[in-house]
Design an enzyme around this catalytic site. Structure first.
Site, mmCIF file in Angstrom:
data_model
loop_
_atom_site.group_PDB
_atom_site.id
_atom_site.type_symbol
_atom_site.label_atom_id
_atom_site.label_comp_id
_atom_site.label_asym_id
_atom_site.label_seq_id
_atom_site.Cartn_x
_atom_site.Cartn_y
_atom_site.Cartn_z
ATOM 1 N N ASP A 166 0.872 -1.167 0.000
ATOM 2 C CA ASP A 166 0.000 0.000 0.000
ATOM 3 C C ASP A 166 0.919 1.231 0.000
ATOM 4 O O ASP A 166 2.125 1.114 0.238
ATOM 5 C CB ASP A 166 -0.882 -0.018 1.248
ATOM 6 N N ASP A 211 -0.158 5.042 1.173
ATOM 7 C CA ASP A 211 -0.411 5.866 2.363
ATOM 8 C C ASP A 211 -0.455 4.995 3.610
ATOM 9 O O ASP A 211 -1.257 4.074 3.705
ATOM 10 C CB ASP A 211 -1.727 6.622 2.208
ATOM 11 N N ASP A 213 -1.428 -1.137 6.321
ATOM 12 C CA ASP A 213 -1.338 -0.457 7.627
ATOM 13 C C ASP A 213 -2.674 -0.374 8.355
ATOM 14 O O ASP A 213 -2.715 0.060 9.510
ATOM 15 C CB ASP A 213 -0.806 0.971 7.445
#
Length: 320
Positions: free
Chosen positions: A73, A75, A263
């Site tokens: 990913d 961000d 995240d």
């Protein structure tokens, strides 16, 4: 059991964060170098996980599984960026004098606590705004004196705010004050050197992700990616698995041979629903989420090596 996190006096979002924080050391795998460096912290109201290597964590076959592609990913993984996005949204709301409350003299402002919950429940900037305006009322602004009523006008409002917000975010990234998260670049380089495929899949707009990658991982790594997908490339945002299913097809690799680095719970759900194993490198805003379906949870990637991730995928096979 899921709890409800209050976003305002009038609206709520469902959150799976739990009530107590547990620090677990996985003694059964102390031979694994991953578990010598850090206790893995996660939030749970259930018994401590034993590495989360359960059948329900992944719907993958145990046959001939090996790490062939590492998918990041952007961000929250490559860059801890949520506070930067929040700043850019608030600057956009101020620029267009966006006001959901007609009696208020102040433009809309998303505070850190609210945005942490919002960004962990709804992926993508336009869906965030659409949800907020549906719950709190469509706003007045310098774009429309009166709150938009038609679908076309509502879409125009969101598009213009999002475009301005994206430009503002790009200015922040270009400022040179933003650094990639620890360990990310080294892990990308290790994977490429070992002949693995490396990809980036982000729910953010393509122009925003491209700028981020060019400035934070460098042009050579960016151009060397085997696959790059942004929110513009799929119809459904995470937690829908479309972006990861599409990445596997473009890479020409089975989902079970891909490992995703995420995240947040939204990203984790997208990966596992695509049939992929997922490790979590949490941020300050996602640390207390319930990552029970992740095969490992890290504060960052500084002590994680490619061989560690390969061993994790082998352990998934052994536990299946």
């Amino acid at each position: 059991m899921a709890s409800t996190v209050i976003l305002s006096q009038t609206a709520t979002l469902s959150s799976s964060s739990s009530s107590t924080t547990t620090t677990a050391k996985f003694s059964s795998l102390t031979h694994n170098p991953i578990f010598h460096t850090n206790a893995l912290r996660f939030k749970s109201n259930k018994k401590p996980l034993s590495l989360s290597l359960t059948r329900k964590a992944l719907r993958v076959s145990a046959s001939s599984q090996s790490l062939q592609a590492l998918i990041f990913d952007c961000d929250g993984v490559i860059i801890e960026s949520e506070h930067l996005h929040r700043q850019a949204y608030n600057d956009a709301f101020s620029h267009f004098n966006v006001r959901c409350d007609p009696s208020s003299q102040q433009s809309l402002n998303w505070d850190p606590e609210f945005y942490d919950v919002l960004q962990n429940q709804i992926g993508g900037g336009k869906p965030k705004m659409r949800w907020y305006f549906k719950e709190h009322g469509w706003p007045s602004s310098t774009i429309f004196d009166n709150p938009p009523v038609t679908d076309d006008d509502q879409a125009k409002l969101i598009d213009l705010i999002q475009d301005w917000k994206t430009e503002r975010y790009q200015q922040i990234i270009k400022s040179g004050t933003v650094e990639p998260r620890p360990g990310v670049l080294r892990l990308m380089d290790e994977a490429k050197a070992a002949g693995k495929k490396v990809a980036v899949c982000s729910a953010a707009t393509k122009s925003s992700v491209i700028l981020c990658l060019e400035n934070l991982i460098g042009m050579e790594r960016f151009e060397g990616l085997d696959c790059f997908l942004a929110g513009d490339d799929v119809k459904q945002k995470k937690p829908d698995p479309s972006i990861y299913v599409t990445a596997a097809k473009r890479l020409g690799i089975s989902e079970k041979d891909c490992l995703v680095v995420e995240d947040s719970v939204i990203g984790l759900q997208a990966a596992t629903r695509a049939g992929m194993a997922c490790v979590i490198t949490y941020t300050s805003s996602t640390a207390e989420q319930d990552f029970k379906d992740a095969i490992a949870i890290y504060p960052d990637l500084s002590n994680v090596r490619l061989k560690d991730l390969e061993l994790l995928l082998q352990n998934v096979v052994a536990a299946s």
